[in-house]
Design a protein around this motif. Sequence first.
Motif, mmCIF file in Angstrom:
data_model
loop_
_atom_site.group_PDB
_atom_site.id
_atom_site.type_symbol
_atom_site.label_atom_id
_atom_site.label_comp_id
_atom_site.label_asym_id
_atom_site.label_seq_id
_atom_site.Cartn_x
_atom_site.Cartn_y
_atom_site.Cartn_z
ATOM 1 N N LEU A 785 0.806 -1.213 0.000
ATOM 2 C CA LEU A 785 0.000 0.000 0.000
ATOM 3 C C LEU A 785 0.842 1.268 0.000
ATOM 4 O O LEU A 785 0.351 2.336 -0.365
ATOM 5 C CB LEU A 785 -0.937 -0.003 1.214
ATOM 6 N N ARG A 786 2.104 1.144 0.433
ATOM 7 C CA ARG A 786 2.968 2.325 0.415
ATOM 8 C C ARG A 786 3.267 2.779 -1.018
ATOM 9 O O ARG A 786 3.676 3.908 -1.246
ATOM 10 C CB ARG A 786 4.272 2.027 1.159
ATOM 11 N N ASP A 787 3.070 1.905 -1.954
ATOM 12 C CA ASP A 787 3.320 2.251 -3.354
ATOM 13 C C ASP A 787 2.103 2.965 -3.924
ATOM 14 O O ASP A 787 1.336 2.429 -4.719
ATOM 15 C CB ASP A 787 3.619 0.988 -4.158
ATOM 16 N N ARG A 788 1.911 4.197 -3.487
ATOM 17 C CA ARG A 788 0.766 5.000 -3.958
ATOM 18 C C ARG A 788 1.274 6.408 -4.259
ATOM 19 O O ARG A 788 2.182 6.913 -3.605
ATOM 20 C CB ARG A 788 -0.347 5.045 -2.921
ATOM 21 N N ASP A 789 0.670 7.024 -5.241
ATOM 22 C CA ASP A 789 1.094 8.345 -5.704
ATOM 23 C C ASP A 789 -0.037 9.343 -5.445
ATOM 24 O O ASP A 789 -1.135 9.192 -5.981
ATOM 25 C CB ASP A 789 1.431 8.292 -7.193
ATOM 26 N N VAL A 790 0.259 10.358 -4.637
ATOM 27 C CA VAL A 790 -0.777 11.348 -4.324
ATOM 28 C C VAL A 790 -0.715 12.539 -5.271
ATOM 29 O O VAL A 790 -1.494 13.475 -5.138
ATOM 30 C CB VAL A 790 -0.655 11.838 -2.858
ATOM 31 N N GLY A 791 0.215 12.514 -6.235
ATOM 32 C CA GLY A 791 0.370 13.659 -7.131
ATOM 33 C C GLY A 791 -0.885 13.983 -7.913
ATOM 34 O O GLY A 791 -1.316 15.140 -7.976
ATOM 35 N N ARG A 792 -1.492 12.974 -8.531
ATOM 36 C CA ARG A 792 -2.716 13.214 -9.311
ATOM 37 C C ARG A 792 -3.848 13.687 -8.412
ATOM 38 O O ARG A 792 -4.658 14.535 -8.794
ATOM 39 C CB ARG A 792 -3.132 11.942 -10.048
ATOM 40 N N LYS A 793 -3.916 13.119 -7.216
ATOM 41 C CA LYS A 793 -4.965 13.521 -6.277
ATOM 42 C C LYS A 793 -4.804 14.997 -5.908
ATOM 43 O O LYS A 793 -5.792 15.731 -5.827
ATOM 44 C CB LYS A 793 -4.883 12.644 -5.028
ATOM 45 N N ARG A 794 -3.579 15.428 -5.696
ATOM 46 C CA ARG A 794 -3.354 16.825 -5.320
ATOM 47 C C ARG A 794 -3.652 17.762 -6.484
ATOM 48 O O ARG A 794 -4.199 18.848 -6.288
ATOM 49 C CB ARG A 794 -1.914 17.004 -4.836
#
Length: 839
Positions: A785-794
């Motif tokens: 689960l640590r392999d997640r990207d919040v860039g698109r969400k931001r």
Amino acid sequence: MSVLDIPERSLVVLVGASGSGKSTFARAHFGPYETLSSDVFRGLVAGDEADQSATPAAFDALQYVAGKRLEAGLLTVIDATSVQPESRRRLVELAKAHDLLPVAIVFDLPESTCLSRNAERTDRLIPPAAVKRQSDQLRRGLRHLGKEGFRKVHILRTLDEVATAEIERTRLLNDRSDEHGPFDAIGDVHGCLGELRSLLGCLGYTLVHDDEGRAVDAVHPEGRRVIFLGDLVDRGPDVVGVLRLAMGMVASGSALAVPGNHEAKLVRALRGARVTPTHGLAETLAQLAGESAEFRERVADFCYGLVSHLVLDEGRLVVAHAGLKEQYHGRASGRVRSFALYGDTTGETDEFGLPVRYPWAEDYRGAAVVLYGHTPVPSVEWVNNTACLDTGCVFGGALSAMRYPEREVVAVPAERVWYEPVRPLVSETPQRAPGALHLADVQGRMIVETGIIGRVSIKEQQAAGGLETMSRWAVDPRWLTYLPPTMSPPATSTREGFLEHPDEAFASFRDHGVTDVICEEKHMGSRAVVLVSRDPARFDAPEGWRGVVHTRTGRAFFPADEEATMLARLDDALERAGLWDELGADWILLDGEIVPWSAKAGPLIRDLFASVGAAGAAATGAAAQVLAAALASGIDVTALAERTRVRADDVDRFRQAYRRYVGPADEVGFAPFQVLAAGRDTFEQRDHGWHLAVADRLAQVAPDLVMSTARMRIDLGDPASTNAATTWWEQLTDAGGEGMVVKPFANLTRTAKGLVQPGIKVRGREYLRIVYGPDYTTPANIARLRDRDVGRKRSLAAREYALGIEALRRVTAGEPLWRVHEAVFGALALESDPLDPRL
């Protein structure tokens, strides 16, 4: 040194024989993307810049690209020989088709210079006969360039003139975008001096008189300026007095002016052209005949020098006598001037013998406010961000002004009917009412202009998804004034056993240079926008309507009866807290959470989480019994039994997590954390301390309905402050709370890195079991689960936030429904993009 003035928005054609230095000149004075070279386009279409057989195809491609640049209003330079009249004609027509000015820079160098330069070329061979032919064609057509339609022709005849020439980019005369006002736009005066003086007085201007007591200027103590929208002359009792005052105000800088069709006709008459002296022109000429020849010449010069339209306030305001559709804003051509003076007619005449004008305002979708006159109407009405200010003063109506940016109308009645109208004043309100929407408004690719981050692009497939949701489930668009943005979590925590932790949220704000933040308790409820209104008519709603409560995707939150009850209670709370009077509004929009979560998410909890929990408990319980029996019989299943025990414990924690957010259906509460808008104001510039203080006041007067939000203001530059906030978060989440939201205390914040996230949610370790499943804390799952990207969400959060603020600003400014709906719909459409919902 010669200075060549080039309009910033124009088509520049470099004219000259091969070897005259056009390409070198273009590289020195224009940007690489501004210049379109015929050689380059031959290379693009044929793979060889010297392939003359590719010239027709190359020019087709060049003109297509040039057209796209001109459509965008970009300076475009054509680097080709252009010595033949036909090739120049096509380029002039291209500029005119996009209502921009064609300019020629001619390289009339000696033929010998061009021949010697071409002889030295190694890239390709230009036959001397071709160079001589080009030079001959250039000289034969040189004297005709002005007649071909070029608005400016610059001729360079020597190498020294080419080497020392400087390009000066000049703004078009209609570009006054650096002038921000405030302004007072005044509709058609038509010689009504008494009414003009009265109106200026109502607007706060002080008249200045000459030695003979005549008004020759008017100044405002706050520096406001008048904009005269044309038709100062004809029909009225004192055209000379109006001209003297208006010209004096323009000369002193107290006013701007655009011409009307009556000024255009007056100029022709004063210049000796044959005109028919109808519609009041005869009376104007008679009044001017009593003045000096010098005054008449000043009038002619003044009217002739007026520019067809003006673009003001960074493009947010456009003024023209008869209005102007968006594609003509900031352009210059005979077609643009004609539209600005006369509008667009259908070619028909009405029963009074007057031209039938095309209702261009019905189709207007521009972001700029357009103020105009020309067609007298009974009263000023907003139509798609446009307003006609000609309220027929000379016909016995009123003289009206629009205060900008306030959008306030100020009017004085006519002293009498000075000129009998041919037809009665009729409303300009289009067949499409301001509250109507068209499917075309939200179909296909959309571009929404926002005041925070500029343009937000909505893809066609996003719009389709938004349309599906909006048309099937959303509340009435008239009452859907705002949709809150999604909220991003922090970057994944590196702490053992944690996916989210305050450290990463704090680091994100520090990275943007923001150290003053506020941490707010995150209520585990459902996001809700609450509109409480005391004026149903403001939202085109039926009598007795109190407002609406909707979800973050625009769906009604409660059945109608429950909604009405809650809104009545909130109305009462707002009254007892003194907020209606304090905000000076008859409607208020609040953002917050409806609690408990089960009030909205009951089916989700029952059908998904409870079933998962029950199945997990049954499975682990049965497995535990079997393993216990196996152990009792001497089989070594200790490791498996321990794993089963851990799984059972995780299931139990999962069930406890969601059960905390289930409450009685009759104990619904509202936890507001932001006042979005009220009346004519938005509050994104108010700090979060103010917003939460408002919520506290509501909670004090209505504790059975409104909940306060716990918070802590911290200094990210102080380790003790951040440690205290982390401890507070741990206490909240250990006690079963969802977590907290970290926000810039100042609210809307921009830094050198751009828009700062409006909020970052930091959820607790146990709450995340609801999101990721009972056993997400196992080392293997945590690692995955640590392999997640919040860039698109931001990115999504920032764009939706900008659209939300834009919608609020449009609704408080009284803009038409389609303009508000455009921004609201845009936020909903962005939500249709696939994105990991667990973020």
